[in-house]
Design a protein around this motif. Structure first.
Motif, PDB file in Angstrom:
ATOM      1  N   PHE A  64     -11.481 -44.671   8.371  1.00 50.26           N
ATOM      2  CA  PHE A  64     -12.573 -45.246   9.158  1.00 50.26           C
ATOM      3  C   PHE A  64     -12.189 -46.657   9.570  1.00 50.26           C
ATOM      4  N   GLU A  65     -12.923 -47.194  10.542  1.00 50.26           N
ATOM      5  CA  GLU A  65     -12.595 -48.490  11.118  1.00 50.26           C
ATOM      6  C   GLU A  65     -13.549 -49.580  10.633  1.00 50.26           C
ATOM      7  N   LEU A  66     -12.993 -50.752  10.394  1.00 53.63           N
ATOM      8  CA  LEU A  66     -13.750 -51.987  10.208  1.00 53.63           C
ATOM      9  C   LEU A  66     -13.472 -52.875  11.409  1.00 53.63           C
ATOM     10  N   GLY A  67     -14.503 -53.323  12.105  1.00 53.15           N
ATOM     11  CA  GLY A  67     -14.313 -54.157  13.280  1.00 53.15           C
ATOM     12  C   GLY A  67     -14.059 -55.608  12.925  1.00 53.15           C
ATOM     13  N   GLY A  68     -13.316 -56.303  13.791  1.00 55.40           N
ATOM     14  CA  GLY A  68     -13.048 -57.718  13.611  1.00 55.40           C
ATOM     15  C   GLY A  68     -11.920 -57.981  12.641  1.00 55.40           C
ATOM     16  N   PRO A  69     -11.557 -59.252  12.457  1.00 49.34           N
ATOM     17  CA  PRO A  69     -10.522 -59.611  11.482  1.00 49.34           C
ATOM     18  C   PRO A  69     -10.950 -59.208  10.075  1.00 49.34           C
ATOM     19  N   VAL A  70     -10.019 -58.656   9.308  1.00 41.24           N
ATOM     20  CA  VAL A  70     -10.364 -58.146   7.995  1.00 41.24           C
ATOM     21  C   VAL A  70     -10.207 -59.222   6.923  1.00 41.24           C
ATOM     22  N   ASP A  71     -11.038 -59.172   5.908  1.00 41.63           N
ATOM     23  CA  ASP A  71     -10.889 -59.971   4.699  1.00 41.63           C
ATOM     24  C   ASP A  71     -10.255 -59.067   3.655  1.00 41.63           C
ATOM     25  N   LEU A  72      -8.948 -59.224   3.417  1.00 39.43           N
ATOM     26  CA  LEU A  72      -8.236 -58.312   2.534  1.00 39.43           C
ATOM     27  C   LEU A  72      -8.726 -58.400   1.090  1.00 39.43           C
ATOM     28  N   ASP A  73      -9.125 -59.584   0.645  1.00 40.13           N
ATOM     29  CA  ASP A  73      -9.649 -59.701  -0.714  1.00 40.13           C
ATOM     30  C   ASP A  73     -10.951 -58.911  -0.858  1.00 40.13           C
ATOM     31  N   ALA A  74     -11.824 -59.022   0.135  1.00 40.04           N
ATOM     32  CA  ALA A  74     -13.074 -58.274   0.095  1.00 40.04           C
ATOM     33  C   ALA A  74     -12.814 -56.777   0.179  1.00 40.04           C
ATOM     34  N   LEU A  75     -11.850 -56.376   1.000  1.00 39.53           N
ATOM     35  CA  LEU A  75     -11.536 -54.960   1.112  1.00 39.53           C
ATOM     36  C   LEU A  75     -10.998 -54.428  -0.211  1.00 39.53           C
ATOM     37  N   ALA A  76     -10.108 -55.190  -0.854  1.00 39.48           N
ATOM     38  CA  ALA A  76      -9.585 -54.769  -2.156  1.00 39.48           C
ATOM     39  C   ALA A  76     -10.712 -54.620  -3.167  1.00 39.48           C
ATOM     40  N   ALA A  77     -11.637 -55.567  -3.169  1.00 38.06           N
ATOM     41  CA  ALA A  77     -12.765 -55.490  -4.097  1.00 38.06           C
ATOM     42  C   ALA A  77     -13.645 -54.278  -3.795  1.00 38.06           C
ATOM     43  N   ALA A  78     -13.812 -53.952  -2.518  1.00 38.06           N
ATOM     44  CA  ALA A  78     -14.630 -52.796  -2.134  1.00 38.06           C
ATOM     45  C   ALA A  78     -13.960 -51.487  -2.555  1.00 38.06           C
ATOM     46  N   LEU A  79     -12.633 -51.415  -2.417  1.00 37.76           N
ATOM     47  CA  LEU A  79     -11.910 -50.222  -2.848  1.00 37.76           C
ATOM     48  C   LEU A  79     -11.984 -50.058  -4.359  1.00 37.76           C
ATOM     49  N   LEU A  80     -11.865 -51.154  -5.079  1.00 31.95           N
ATOM     50  CA  LEU A  80     -11.973 -51.089  -6.526  1.00 31.95           C
ATOM     51  C   LEU A  80     -13.394 -50.721  -6.952  1.00 31.95           C
ATOM     52  N   HIS A  81     -14.367 -51.205  -6.192  1.00 27.90           N
ATOM     53  CA  HIS A  81     -15.764 -50.831  -6.442  1.00 27.90           C
ATOM     54  C   HIS A  81     -15.931 -49.317  -6.405  1.00 27.90           C
ATOM     55  N   LEU A  82     -15.264 -48.656  -5.455  1.00 30.18           N
ATOM     56  CA  LEU A  82     -15.359 -47.201  -5.347  1.00 30.18           C
ATOM     57  C   LEU A  82     -14.879 -46.542  -6.632  1.00 30.18           C
ATOM     58  N   VAL A  83     -13.728 -46.964  -7.128  1.00 29.97           N
ATOM     59  CA  VAL A  83     -13.159 -46.350  -8.329  1.00 29.97           C
ATOM     60  C   VAL A  83     -14.019 -46.642  -9.553  1.00 29.97           C
ATOM     61  N   ARG A  84     -14.530 -47.844  -9.631  1.00 33.75           N
ATOM     62  CA  ARG A  84     -15.380 -48.202 -10.761  1.00 33.75           C
ATOM     63  C   ARG A  84     -16.712 -47.455 -10.717  1.00 33.75           C
ATOM     64  N   ARG A  85     -17.171 -47.134  -9.548  1.00 33.16           N
ATOM     65  CA  ARG A  85     -18.480 -46.497  -9.366  1.00 33.16           C
ATOM     66  C   ARG A  85     -18.459 -45.018  -9.739  1.00 33.16           C
ATOM     67  N   HIS A  86     -17.310 -44.347  -9.561  1.00 31.72           N
ATOM     68  CA  HIS A  86     -17.231 -42.898  -9.782  1.00 31.72           C
ATOM     69  C   HIS A  86     -16.213 -42.606 -10.878  1.00 31.72           C
ATOM     70  N   GLU A  87     -16.687 -42.209 -12.036  1.00 31.38           N
ATOM     71  CA  GLU A  87     -15.790 -42.058 -13.180  1.00 31.38           C
ATOM     72  C   GLU A  87     -14.788 -40.924 -13.005  1.00 31.38           C
ATOM     73  N   VAL A  88     -15.094 -39.948 -12.134  1.00 36.35           N
ATOM     74  CA  VAL A  88     -14.147 -38.861 -11.915  1.00 36.35           C
ATOM     75  C   VAL A  88     -12.815 -39.397 -11.390  1.00 36.35           C
ATOM     76  N   LEU A  89     -12.844 -40.551 -10.706  1.00 40.66           N
ATOM     77  CA  LEU A  89     -11.615 -41.161 -10.191  1.00 40.66           C
ATOM     78  C   LEU A  89     -10.856 -41.919 -11.269  1.00 40.66           C
ATOM     79  N   ARG A  90     -11.533 -42.242 -12.369  1.00 37.91           N
ATOM     80  CA  ARG A  90     -10.899 -42.983 -13.464  1.00 37.91           C
ATOM     81  C   ARG A  90     -10.470 -42.078 -14.609  1.00 37.91           C
ATOM     82  N   ALA A  91     -10.704 -40.783 -14.478  1.00 34.23           N
ATOM     83  CA  ALA A  91     -10.382 -39.849 -15.552  1.00 34.23           C
ATOM     84  C   ALA A  91      -8.897 -39.509 -15.551  1.00 34.23           C
ATOM     85  N   VAL A  92      -8.327 -39.441 -16.751  1.00 30.79           N
ATOM     86  CA  VAL A  92      -6.944 -38.995 -16.941  1.00 30.79           C
ATOM     87  C   VAL A  92      -7.008 -37.563 -17.459  1.00 30.79           C
TER      88      VAL A  92
END
Length: 476
Positions: A64-92
């Protein structure tokens, strides 16, 4: 959201960034929790493929697209938020006593490592980069999600790819919404600023702990409940009567795709894929109105139309197929990531003189019967009713008749899908049949098709889609 192959997505060139999920604890934790039925069978299939050196690779990805100049730190935090939010992604995930178990890492035990992957100067380079990155997910290796972005001065394409073990098609839309919502919140609040580009950015980013959003239900907890409900079931259980009757009438649990695809039994073929619009937004709305006037739902109208088209192309007078059913409901699991899909058989008459209204009523009634038996999981029924076949078969035994429909307009964040150019990408390295995923967006009714790459399959798919479209148009 449009389901489309990544090479057809027309993603522009830019700077490639990757974020790799890494554990902050040493060693592999011992498995302590059981996983879902779908997960256990999927993992076993991957193990077998590896043992005979015939891996069948696949992924379920999104962009998907994000418009305008990106904030890479914010994007990294948002991606990590996804993994932290759904434990199925953190399961070994690890084998456990002939089944599949897992241990879940806590949100504080995972982090992201950022890697600058260099410039992608042409659309073809972007396609290759994304497809290769998507394929890195491996059922037998952790992590089961990989993430990245293609950054341009005016916009950024964000992407992620998961193994089917931890996701389904609906999960992709949920994940896009979670990432977008977190990114907007972070950039609006100014809690993550600055960018980290270039090789010097190779570092581990610690997990955040201030997740104020309500946590979705756990897919793993859902799976445990499902197992408890099915644990005492035996082959003679009355709850299996629906499956047993279907098996006896069909000659097996897997209904055959009824048209010629030019394939030989027991062989997997290279796939070909494509997406096309079947009806405009106005046309699909008119079709829905016609279905309601006959007392049916649009989804069942589509199934009825497909059954008629199959019959017109030489198919049988009784439609038999498998239908994936979303198990999330509208409660705590409504926005949870995971493989919340049961697969159930359906059958109804579609005689040569039956009109659309008659077939729609039959399909609607058949779906009501299906729903009454949704408590039995497909994998459990397969194991109990065809144990030898279950142990022997690692893929669907032949081209299977399959019906799938998603209304992406109803999913979280759908109001942003068009502006974001949200895309779902499904890929398999080999197949033995024809699969069609019908989906509705604000632009109309679309179909994404993956089928064996044979001349006969191409001709069959074209004729079927043309006939299907005529049935829908005539019924409106």
């Amino acid at each position: 959201m449009l389901q489309i192959s990544v090479e057809d997505s027309e993603i522009g060139p830019g700077e490639a960034h990757r974020w790799h999920l890494v554990p902050l604890t040493g060693g592999d934790p011992a498995p302590r929790r059981m996983t879902g039925y779908n997960q256990a069978k999927h993992f076993t299939v991957a193990q077998h493929a590896q043992s005979v050196d015939e891996p069948i690779r696949s992924y379920v990805a999104a962009s998907f697209e994000l418009g305008g100049p990106v904030d890479l730190d914010a994007l990294a935090a948002a991606l990590l938020h996804l993994v932290r939010r759904h434990e199925v992604l953190r399961a070994v995930y690890q084998p456990l006593g002939g089944d599949l178990g897992c241990e879940v890492l806590s949100p504080g035990e995972v982090a992201l490592k950022h890697v600058y992957a260099g410039p992608l100067e042409t659309p073809a380079e972007v396609d290759r980069h994304l497809h290769d990155a998507f394929k890195e997910v491996d059922t037998l290796s952790w992590p089961l999600i990989t993430m990245g972005a293609v950054v341009r001065p005016e916009s950024t394409t964000v992407w992620f790819s998961c193994d089917h073990l931890v996701t389904d098609g609906l999960s992709s839309a949920i994940a896009v919404n979670d990432i977008t919502t977190a990114y907007r919140s972070l950039t609006a609040a100014g809690t993550a600023t600055g960018t980290a580009a270039g090789p010097e950015a190779d570092r581990v980013r610690p997990a955040r702990t201030d997740d104020a959003a309500q946590q979705p239900g756990s897919y793993l907890e859902f799976s445990r409940g499902q197992r408890r409900a099915n644990r005492a079931m035996r082959a003679d259980d009355a709850r299996l009567d629906y499956w047993r009757a279907f098996r006896d009438r069909n000659g097996g649990l897997f209904p055959r795709f009824p048209l010629d695809l030019g394939v030989r039994p027991g062989r997997l073929y290279a796939p070909t894929a494509g997406t096309e619009r079947l009806l405009s937004a106005r046309q699909v709305e008119a079709f829905g109105t016609a279905c309601r006037a006959r007392g049916g739902r649009l989804s069942m109208g589509l199934l009825a139309g497909l059954a008629i088209a199959l019959r017109q192309e030489g198919g049988p007078e009784v439609y038999r197929g498998l239908v994936p059913v979303n198990e999330r409901g509208r409660g705590v699991y409504a926005e949870s990531m995971g493989w919340f899909i049961n697969t159930l058989p359906i059958e109804f008459p579609v005689g040569p003189r039956a009109g659309f209204g008659e077939v729609l009523t039959a399909a609607q009634d058949a779906y009501g019967q299906l729903q009454a038996h949704a408590g039995v999981h497909f994998v459990k029924a397969w194991r109990l009713l065809a144990p030898a076949e279950y142990a022997r078969l690692h893929y669907w035994p032949h081209a299977v008749n399959f019906y799938s429909y998603i209304d992406f307009r109803r999913l979280p964040g759908a109001d942003r899908h068009a502006a974001q150019r949200a895309r779902l990408h499904v890929w398999v390295s080999g197949c033995n049949g024809l699969l069609q995923w019908l989906h509705r967006t604000d632009d109309g009714l679309f179909v994404n098709t993956i089928h064996v790459d044979t001349p006969q399959a191409r001709a069959t798919n074209r004729a079927l889609l043309d006939g299907f479209t005529r049935v829908l148009t005539d019924a409106s």
